[in-house]
Write a protein that holds these residues in place. Structure first.
Motif, mmCIF file in Angstrom:
data_model
loop_
_atom_site.group_PDB
_atom_site.id
_atom_site.type_symbol
_atom_site.label_atom_id
_atom_site.label_comp_id
_atom_site.label_asym_id
_atom_site.label_seq_id
_atom_site.Cartn_x
_atom_site.Cartn_y
_atom_site.Cartn_z
ATOM 1 N N LEU A 24 -11.375 55.483 29.472
ATOM 2 C CA LEU A 24 -11.753 54.658 28.118
ATOM 3 C C LEU A 24 -12.835 54.787 27.367
ATOM 4 N N VAL A 25 -14.020 54.980 28.081
ATOM 5 C CA VAL A 25 -15.311 55.271 27.808
ATOM 6 C C VAL A 25 -15.943 56.189 28.426
ATOM 7 N N SER A 26 -16.832 56.962 27.326
ATOM 8 C CA SER A 26 -17.667 58.227 28.177
ATOM 9 C C SER A 26 -18.850 57.923 28.802
ATOM 10 N N LYS A 27 -19.227 58.927 29.638
ATOM 11 C CA LYS A 27 -20.256 58.455 30.397
ATOM 12 C C LYS A 27 -21.539 58.068 29.582
ATOM 13 N N LYS A 28 -21.635 58.732 28.156
ATOM 14 C CA LYS A 28 -22.777 58.392 27.383
ATOM 15 C C LYS A 28 -22.640 56.594 27.036
ATOM 16 N N VAL A 29 -21.491 56.148 26.999
ATOM 17 C CA VAL A 29 -21.250 54.834 26.717
ATOM 18 C C VAL A 29 -21.668 54.045 27.789
ATOM 19 N N ALA A 30 -21.156 54.559 28.998
ATOM 20 C CA ALA A 30 -21.215 53.877 30.207
ATOM 21 C C ALA A 30 -22.671 53.506 30.754
ATOM 22 N N GLU A 31 -23.482 54.375 30.149
ATOM 23 C CA GLU A 31 -24.966 54.670 30.695
ATOM 24 C C GLU A 31 -25.555 53.464 29.591
ATOM 25 N N PHE A 32 -25.128 53.407 28.244
ATOM 26 C CA PHE A 32 -25.649 52.641 27.355
ATOM 27 C C PHE A 32 -25.653 51.207 27.503
ATOM 28 N N CYS A 33 -24.171 51.036 28.095
ATOM 29 C CA CYS A 33 -23.611 49.631 28.551
ATOM 30 C C CYS A 33 -24.578 49.187 29.908
ATOM 31 N N HIS A 34 -24.849 50.023 30.721
ATOM 32 C CA HIS A 34 -25.645 49.681 31.899
ATOM 33 C C HIS A 34 -27.136 49.056 31.465
ATOM 34 N N ASP A 35 -27.595 49.867 30.449
ATOM 35 C CA ASP A 35 -29.144 49.595 29.659
ATOM 36 C C ASP A 35 -28.718 48.316 29.218
ATOM 37 N N THR A 36 -27.799 48.116 28.345
ATOM 38 C CA THR A 36 -27.703 46.630 27.702
ATOM 39 C C THR A 36 -27.536 45.624 28.641
ATOM 40 N N ILE A 37 -26.718 45.772 29.810
ATOM 41 C CA ILE A 37 -26.639 44.858 30.463
ATOM 42 C C ILE A 37 -27.758 44.436 31.121
ATOM 43 N N ASN A 38 -28.721 45.312 31.453
ATOM 44 C CA ASN A 38 -29.790 44.724 32.203
ATOM 45 C C ASN A 38 -30.796 44.150 31.007
ATOM 46 N N MET A 39 -30.893 44.776 29.641
ATOM 47 C CA MET A 39 -31.631 44.024 28.675
ATOM 48 C C MET A 39 -31.157 42.751 28.578
ATOM 49 N N VAL A 40 -29.885 42.421 28.462
ATOM 50 C CA VAL A 40 -29.493 41.246 28.038
ATOM 51 C C VAL A 40 -29.668 40.079 29.252
ATOM 52 N N LEU A 41 -29.531 40.716 30.342
ATOM 53 C CA LEU A 41 -29.964 39.742 31.635
ATOM 54 C C LEU A 41 -31.289 39.397 31.796
ATOM 55 N N GLU A 42 -32.104 40.494 31.391
ATOM 56 C CA GLU A 42 -33.538 39.983 31.502
ATOM 57 C C GLU A 42 -33.863 38.883 30.368
ATOM 58 N N GLU A 43 -33.133 38.956 29.405
ATOM 59 C CA GLU A 43 -33.299 37.781 28.097
ATOM 60 C C GLU A 43 -32.571 36.581 28.598
ATOM 61 N N ARG A 44 -31.275 36.714 29.202
ATOM 62 C CA ARG A 44 -30.786 35.634 29.460
ATOM 63 C C ARG A 44 -30.145 35.685 30.798
ATOM 64 N N PRO A 45 -30.956 35.429 31.990
ATOM 65 C CA PRO A 45 -30.634 35.604 33.251
ATOM 66 C C PRO A 45 -29.322 34.468 33.728
ATOM 67 N N ASP A 46 -29.481 33.427 32.879
ATOM 68 C CA ASP A 46 -28.169 32.559 33.138
ATOM 69 C C ASP A 46 -27.099 32.524 32.241
ATOM 70 N N ALA A 47 -26.711 34.005 31.851
ATOM 71 C CA ALA A 47 -25.730 34.229 30.928
ATOM 72 C C ALA A 47 -24.426 33.537 31.380
#
Length: 124
Positions: A24-47
């Protein structure tokens, strides 16, 4: 708190792995999502786990849709105006630009608006 954030991160990674393995998603999208997951959790660890899971899924599917050049219906103008009243709107706009700056894909305004909706939901 660290344990919870780790579990939230691992659940999000698993969600992306499943989407990628299902084709359903490409490797590029998966990698982008992993990076975004980390960015968001750095900003909002209590999400909120539920909101975060929804954000991650939508981010992956929307990004793939943009890459595949499939257009989404724009948000209603009233929704955008109401969104601008949210206390987390400015922060969400800035964060959206930060996220989108990490991938070489041009997101149309409609998809940017949806991303901001999800970020407002997470940051509220």
């Amino acid at each position: 708190m660290v344990i919870k954030m780790g579990a939230v991160r691992e659940d999000a990674y698993e969600r992306i792995r499943i989407l990628h393995e299902a084709g359903l998603v490409s490797k590029k999208v998966a990698e982008f999502c992993h990076d975004t997951i980390n960015m968001v959790l750095e900003e909002r660890p209590d999400a909120d786990e539920e909101k975060f899971a929804m954000f991650v899924t939508h981010l992956a599917m929307r990004t793939q849709r943009v890459i595949d050049k499939k257009e989404e219906n724009p948000l209603q103008p009233e929704v955008i105006e109401a969104l601008k009243e949210e206390s987390s709107y400015e922060k969400s706009c800035l964060f959206a630009e930060r996220i989108l700056g990490t991938i070489d894909v041009k997101f149309p305004q409609t998809e940017r608006d949806y991303l901001i909706v999800h970020l407002c939901n997470l940051f509220s």
